[in-house]
Design a protein around this motif. Sequence first.
Motif, PDB file in Angstrom:
ATOM      1  N   GLU A 183       0.865  -1.181   0.000  1.00  0.00           N
ATOM      2  CA  GLU A 183       0.000   0.000   0.000  1.00  0.00           C
ATOM      3  C   GLU A 183       0.897   1.225   0.000  1.00  0.00           C
ATOM      4  N   ILE A 184       0.655   2.131  -0.945  1.00  0.00           N
ATOM      5  CA  ILE A 184       1.398   3.392  -1.020  1.00  0.00           C
ATOM      6  C   ILE A 184       0.360   4.496  -1.073  1.00  0.00           C
ATOM      7  N   GLU A 185       0.381   5.385  -0.070  1.00  0.00           N
ATOM      8  CA  GLU A 185      -0.659   6.417  -0.032  1.00  0.00           C
ATOM      9  C   GLU A 185      -0.151   7.720   0.553  1.00  0.00           C
ATOM     10  N   LEU A 186      -0.854   8.783   0.201  1.00  0.00           N
ATOM     11  CA  LEU A 186      -0.636  10.117   0.729  1.00  0.00           C
ATOM     12  C   LEU A 186      -1.899  10.512   1.460  1.00  0.00           C
ATOM     13  N   LYS A 187      -1.770  10.844   2.752  1.00  0.00           N
ATOM     14  CA  LYS A 187      -2.916  11.322   3.530  1.00  0.00           C
ATOM     15  C   LYS A 187      -2.834  12.841   3.606  1.00  0.00           C
ATOM     16  N   THR A 188      -3.982  13.484   3.382  1.00  0.00           N
ATOM     17  CA  THR A 188      -4.021  14.941   3.392  1.00  0.00           C
ATOM     18  C   THR A 188      -5.231  15.440   4.179  1.00  0.00           C
ATOM     19  N   ILE A 189      -5.153  16.712   4.520  1.00  0.00           N
ATOM     20  CA  ILE A 189      -6.275  17.398   5.159  1.00  0.00           C
ATOM     21  C   ILE A 189      -6.557  18.654   4.336  1.00  0.00           C
ATOM     22  N   PHE A 190      -7.764  18.738   3.802  1.00  0.00           N
ATOM     23  CA  PHE A 190      -8.226  19.896   3.047  1.00  0.00           C
ATOM     24  C   PHE A 190      -9.279  20.613   3.887  1.00  0.00           C
ATOM     25  N   THR A 191      -9.319  21.934   3.819  1.00  0.00           N
ATOM     26  CA  THR A 191     -10.478  22.629   4.378  1.00  0.00           C
ATOM     27  C   THR A 191     -11.650  22.331   3.451  1.00  0.00           C
ATOM     28  N   GLU A 192     -12.858  22.518   3.934  1.00  0.00           N
ATOM     29  CA  GLU A 192     -14.049  22.249   3.116  1.00  0.00           C
ATOM     30  C   GLU A 192     -14.028  23.076   1.836  1.00  0.00           C
ATOM     31  N   SER A 193     -13.684  24.357   1.957  1.00  0.00           N
ATOM     32  CA  SER A 193     -13.688  25.222   0.763  1.00  0.00           C
ATOM     33  C   SER A 193     -12.583  24.824  -0.208  1.00  0.00           C
ATOM     34  N   GLU A 194     -11.414  24.445   0.289  1.00  0.00           N
ATOM     35  CA  GLU A 194     -10.327  24.018  -0.605  1.00  0.00           C
ATOM     36  C   GLU A 194     -10.662  22.699  -1.297  1.00  0.00           C
ATOM     37  N   LEU A 195     -11.320  21.798  -0.583  1.00  0.00           N
ATOM     38  CA  LEU A 195     -11.714  20.531  -1.201  1.00  0.00           C
ATOM     39  C   LEU A 195     -12.742  20.784  -2.300  1.00  0.00           C
ATOM     40  N   ASP A 196     -13.738  21.628  -2.021  1.00  0.00           N
ATOM     41  CA  ASP A 196     -14.739  21.973  -3.041  1.00  0.00           C
ATOM     42  C   ASP A 196     -14.064  22.579  -4.271  1.00  0.00           C
ATOM     43  N   LYS A 197     -13.110  23.487  -4.029  1.00  0.00           N
ATOM     44  CA  LYS A 197     -12.383  24.126  -5.126  1.00  0.00           C
ATOM     45  C   LYS A 197     -11.596  23.087  -5.926  1.00  0.00           C
ATOM     46  N   PHE A 198     -10.951  22.145  -5.227  1.00  0.00           N
ATOM     47  CA  PHE A 198     -10.170  21.105  -5.913  1.00  0.00           C
ATOM     48  C   PHE A 198     -11.078  20.215  -6.765  1.00  0.00           C
ATOM     49  N   LEU A 199     -12.238  19.815  -6.212  1.00  0.00           N
ATOM     50  CA  LEU A 199     -13.152  18.932  -6.940  1.00  0.00           C
ATOM     51  C   LEU A 199     -13.747  19.596  -8.187  1.00  0.00           C
ATOM     52  N   GLN A 200     -13.701  20.925  -8.248  1.00  0.00           N
ATOM     53  CA  GLN A 200     -14.191  21.654  -9.412  1.00  0.00           C
ATOM     54  C   GLN A 200     -13.058  22.131 -10.318  1.00  0.00           C
ATOM     55  N   LEU A 250       3.476   8.572  -6.955  1.00  0.00           N
ATOM     56  CA  LEU A 250       2.798   9.303  -5.886  1.00  0.00           C
ATOM     57  C   LEU A 250       3.541  10.597  -5.580  1.00  0.00           C
ATOM     58  N   GLU A 251       4.871  10.571  -5.619  1.00  0.00           N
ATOM     59  CA  GLU A 251       5.652  11.801  -5.416  1.00  0.00           C
ATOM     60  C   GLU A 251       5.336  12.824  -6.502  1.00  0.00           C
ATOM     61  N   ASN A 252       5.190  12.363  -7.748  1.00  0.00           N
ATOM     62  CA  ASN A 252       4.832  13.265  -8.847  1.00  0.00           C
ATOM     63  C   ASN A 252       3.447  13.864  -8.614  1.00  0.00           C
ATOM     64  N   LEU A 253       2.495  13.025  -8.194  1.00  0.00           N
ATOM     65  CA  LEU A 253       1.150  13.522  -7.902  1.00  0.00           C
ATOM     66  C   LEU A 253       1.191  14.507  -6.742  1.00  0.00           C
ATOM     67  N   ARG A 254       1.941  14.177  -5.714  1.00  0.00           N
ATOM     68  CA  ARG A 254       2.057  15.050  -4.541  1.00  0.00           C
ATOM     69  C   ARG A 254       2.544  16.439  -4.957  1.00  0.00           C
ATOM     70  N   GLN A 255       3.577  16.501  -5.788  1.00  0.00           N
ATOM     71  CA  GLN A 255       4.101  17.791  -6.258  1.00  0.00           C
ATOM     72  C   GLN A 255       3.055  18.542  -7.076  1.00  0.00           C
ATOM     73  N   ALA A 256       2.361  17.828  -7.947  1.00  0.00           N
ATOM     74  CA  ALA A 256       1.321  18.465  -8.768  1.00  0.00           C
ATOM     75  C   ALA A 256       0.180  18.988  -7.900  1.00  0.00           C
ATOM     76  N   LEU A 257      -0.216  18.213  -6.893  1.00  0.00           N
ATOM     77  CA  LEU A 257      -1.298  18.650  -6.004  1.00  0.00           C
ATOM     78  C   LEU A 257      -0.926  19.932  -5.271  1.00  0.00           C
ATOM     79  N   HIS A 258       0.333  20.034  -4.840  1.00  0.00           N
ATOM     80  CA  HIS A 258       0.770  21.255  -4.145  1.00  0.00           C
ATOM     81  C   HIS A 258       0.716  22.479  -5.061  1.00  0.00           C
ATOM     82  N   GLN A 259       0.774  22.258  -6.376  1.00  0.00           N
ATOM     83  CA  GLN A 259       0.683  23.369  -7.328  1.00  0.00           C
ATOM     84  C   GLN A 259      -0.756  23.846  -7.526  1.00  0.00           C
ATOM     85  N   VAL A 260      -1.742  22.948  -7.312  1.00  0.00           N
ATOM     86  CA  VAL A 260      -3.132  23.290  -7.642  1.00  0.00           C
ATOM     87  C   VAL A 260      -4.066  23.358  -6.441  1.00  0.00           C
TER      88      VAL A 260
END
Length: 189
Positions: A2-19, A160-170
Amino acid sequence: MEIELKTIFTESELDKFLQSKFFMERVQKGSEQVLQLTSVYYDTHDFALQQKGSVYRVRTTLFADGHKEFESTTKRTVAKNGGVAEREEINEPQKNPLPKLPNVQEIFRTEVTRKAYYLKYKQALFEMAIDRGKIVAVNGKTEAIDEVEFEVKAGGVEDLENLRQALHQVADFQEEEKSKYARGIALLR
């Protein structure tokens, strides 16, 4: 593994990410699933499994159509870097939610509503799981669960490291370094 990244988003940031364009371009159409997960974590009275670095749980998954599945899991952390964890994981289907290991007792449980999606990023496939619920220890203490996990389904740590870096950009989020297991153990103290 199992390889995973656990994160915590605020509600507004999660909504923004999902859109976001990033999410919309990578989510696998029709992959959204809502599940009810109850995971019961077990150990011996003297915490022999924890002392060996092992985790044992039995999970009940309730699907939207009412179908239930049971699965036992044994885990051991191999590597950790911030919110990214690499664990050996052995999953075994079960006929019921009872533990197969002898001489174990419940130490805590998690009760979670999981909204899951599959995301494709570059050549890798990830499950994005939005988990909301709680941890309930046998001593009565509880703690809320409100996290987003990105688990590699096809690919490796580098993906996952590549995704992690991309997520920090968006997106604006924090990495969660503690697993649900570590948080449950802390409630027992």
